[in-house]
Design a protein around this motif. Structure first.
Motif, PDB file in Angstrom:
ATOM      1  N   LEU A   9       0.833  -1.210   0.000  1.00  0.00           N
ATOM      2  CA  LEU A   9       0.000   0.000   0.000  1.00  0.00           C
ATOM      3  C   LEU A   9       0.866   1.258   0.000  1.00  0.00           C
ATOM      4  N   LYS A  10       1.952   1.209   0.751  1.00  0.00           N
ATOM      5  CA  LYS A  10       2.839   2.374   0.812  1.00  0.00           C
ATOM      6  C   LYS A  10       3.464   2.653  -0.551  1.00  0.00           C
ATOM      7  N   LEU A  14       2.145   2.180  -3.323  1.00  0.00           N
ATOM      8  CA  LEU A  14       1.097   2.755  -4.182  1.00  0.00           C
ATOM      9  C   LEU A  14       0.721   4.176  -3.756  1.00  0.00           C
ATOM     10  N   GLY A  15       1.425   4.687  -2.745  1.00  0.00           N
ATOM     11  CA  GLY A  15       1.142   6.052  -2.283  1.00  0.00           C
ATOM     12  C   GLY A  15      -0.111   6.168  -1.442  1.00  0.00           C
ATOM     13  N   THR A  16      -0.515   5.077  -0.819  1.00  0.00           N
ATOM     14  CA  THR A  16      -1.734   5.074  -0.008  1.00  0.00           C
ATOM     15  C   THR A  16      -1.587   6.019   1.181  1.00  0.00           C
ATOM     16  N   ALA A  17      -2.611   6.824   1.413  1.00  0.00           N
ATOM     17  CA  ALA A  17      -2.558   7.808   2.488  1.00  0.00           C
ATOM     18  C   ALA A  17      -3.685   7.655   3.504  1.00  0.00           C
ATOM     19  N   ASN A  45      -5.052   7.076  -2.283  1.00  0.00           N
ATOM     20  CA  ASN A  45      -3.708   7.649  -2.272  1.00  0.00           C
ATOM     21  C   ASN A  45      -3.744   9.120  -1.866  1.00  0.00           C
ATOM     22  N   HIS A  46      -2.588   9.766  -1.948  1.00  0.00           N
ATOM     23  CA  HIS A  46      -2.463  11.162  -1.506  1.00  0.00           C
ATOM     24  C   HIS A  46      -3.350  12.117  -2.310  1.00  0.00           C
ATOM     25  N   TYR A  47      -3.701  11.714  -3.529  1.00  0.00           N
ATOM     26  CA  TYR A  47      -4.546  12.562  -4.368  1.00  0.00           C
ATOM     27  C   TYR A  47      -6.035  12.257  -4.172  1.00  0.00           C
ATOM     28  N   VAL A  81      -6.807   3.296  -4.620  1.00  0.00           N
ATOM     29  CA  VAL A  81      -5.609   2.608  -5.094  1.00  0.00           C
ATOM     30  C   VAL A  81      -5.983   1.256  -5.710  1.00  0.00           C
ATOM     31  N   HIS A  99      -5.342  -2.004  -5.552  1.00  0.00           N
ATOM     32  CA  HIS A  99      -4.787  -3.108  -4.769  1.00  0.00           C
ATOM     33  C   HIS A  99      -5.907  -4.101  -4.488  1.00  0.00           C
ATOM     34  N   ALA A 131      -6.116  13.716   1.968  1.00  0.00           N
ATOM     35  CA  ALA A 131      -6.415  12.829   0.843  1.00  0.00           C
ATOM     36  C   ALA A 131      -7.918  12.669   0.661  1.00  0.00           C
TER      37      ALA A 131
END
Length: 325
Positions: free
Chosen positions: A232-233, A235-238, A247-249, A253, A255, A290
């Motif tokens: 997850l990290k 993939l930018g998961t927030a 994610n941050h946006y 994600v 997954h 996010a």
């Protein structure tokens, strides 16, 4: 002479401001008239011995609310004044404020959807008895097991329905299962399918916003392994909302864990007329940001320190992006 007079001024001020003595009582103790004590207090202010500061928390929090509403096009934001409160008292204060906030949104005949988590638990615990007609509370996510059942969506739905004099449903399924095939099998069971269908028709949804890496309820319950967290990290998961990861946006994600969740997905959540997000704490700044960027919530309840950091961090991010461009 001045030193002695200043000492007298300090003594009078301490009795008046610290001990809450009346001017008459101070005058009697010192052996002077009340008007002299009044003049001494005024003199102390003029000399800077006493500084009077008015902390207008309502004005400060109102400004924070306005900034967040404008920045993220939110319907409403509630910022809870929590300055100088310890962590336990902050949790209680946010829970109570969230309860009053949500209470005002509920009308007769409403269908209310709830997710799970610690903040929702505290909201329901602080919720006042407020009987409504024909109100129903529906869990938006599965949740079974014996560990901390009070934070599970089924229990939250049940407790809230009691406060409202209404009914509740129960979603008898885990929030996550081992395989996508098992998820498909379970979600086609008649009762589970029925509750999930009801969740899509709620008028109001109340959800928590989680940080999967820090103080995560999902990790504590064993749903997130170290391997999954690592994936997850990458993939930018927030954040997680209703056990779905973004994610941050604010984008969902890609997954497999998102396809193993038994509960309302985020696209259906976005179609709900009113969605309230409850979250606070420095460890949730990126998670809340996010959720806001993704437009997954329309209203936010948070505390003062978190609101300040949300505004500052977004301003820093914007400034850095402009510099990079």
């Amino acid at each position: 002479m001045n030193d002695e007079y200043d000492k007298d001024l300090v003594k009078v001020c301490k009795l008046y401001y610290y001990e809450a003595w009346t001017q008459e009582k101070i005058a009697e103790k010192i052996g002077v008239s009340r008007p002299i004590i009044s003049k001494m207090l005024q003199k102390a202010r003029e000399k800077g011995i006493v500084e009077i500061i008015v902390h207008d928390e309502s004005h400060q929090t109102a400004e924070l609310e306005k900034q967040l509403e404008l920045r993220y096009q939110l319907k409403r934001v509630l910022v809870v004044p929590t300055r100088d409160l310890n962590k336990e008292l902050v949790t209680s204060a946010v829970g109570k404020a969230a309860a009053q906030f949500v209470q005002k949104l509920i009308k007769n005949g409403d269908r209310i959807g709830v997710s799970w988590g610690n903040t929702l638990f505290h909201m329901v615990r602080e919720f006042p008895l407020d009987k409504k007609e024909n109100v129903k509370v529906i869990p938006l996510i599965g949740g079974t097991g014996n560990e901390r059942t009070e934070v599970h969506s089924n229990q939250i739905a049940y407790e809230l329905s009691k406060k409202l004099g209404g009914r509740s449903e129960s979603l008898y399924a885990p929030s996550m299962v081992e395989t996508e095939e098992l998820k498909e099998q379970l979600t086609h069971l008649p009762h589970i399918q029925s509750v999930l269908a009801e969740g899509k028709r709620v008028d109001l949804a109340v959800v928590g916003i989680g940080n999967p890496y820090t103080m995560s309820t999902l990790e504590r319950f064993g749903y997130l392994s170290e391997q999954v967290l690592s994936e997850l990290k990458k993939l930018g998961t927030a954040a997680d909302i209703n056990s779905r990861f973004i994610n941050h946006y604010g984008q969902v994600v890609d997954h497999s864990i998102n396809r193993k969740v038994i509960g309302m997905n985020l696209e259906h959540l976005k179609q709900v007329g009113q969605v309230v997000g409850l979250a606070f704490g420095m460890h949730k700044i990126e998670s809340i940001t996010a959720a806001l960027r993704g437009g997954w919530i329309q209203m936010l309840v948070t505390d003062e320190a978190t609101a300040v950091q949300l505004i500052n961090s977004e301003e820093h991010s914007t400034s850095r992006k402009q510099t990079d461009d």
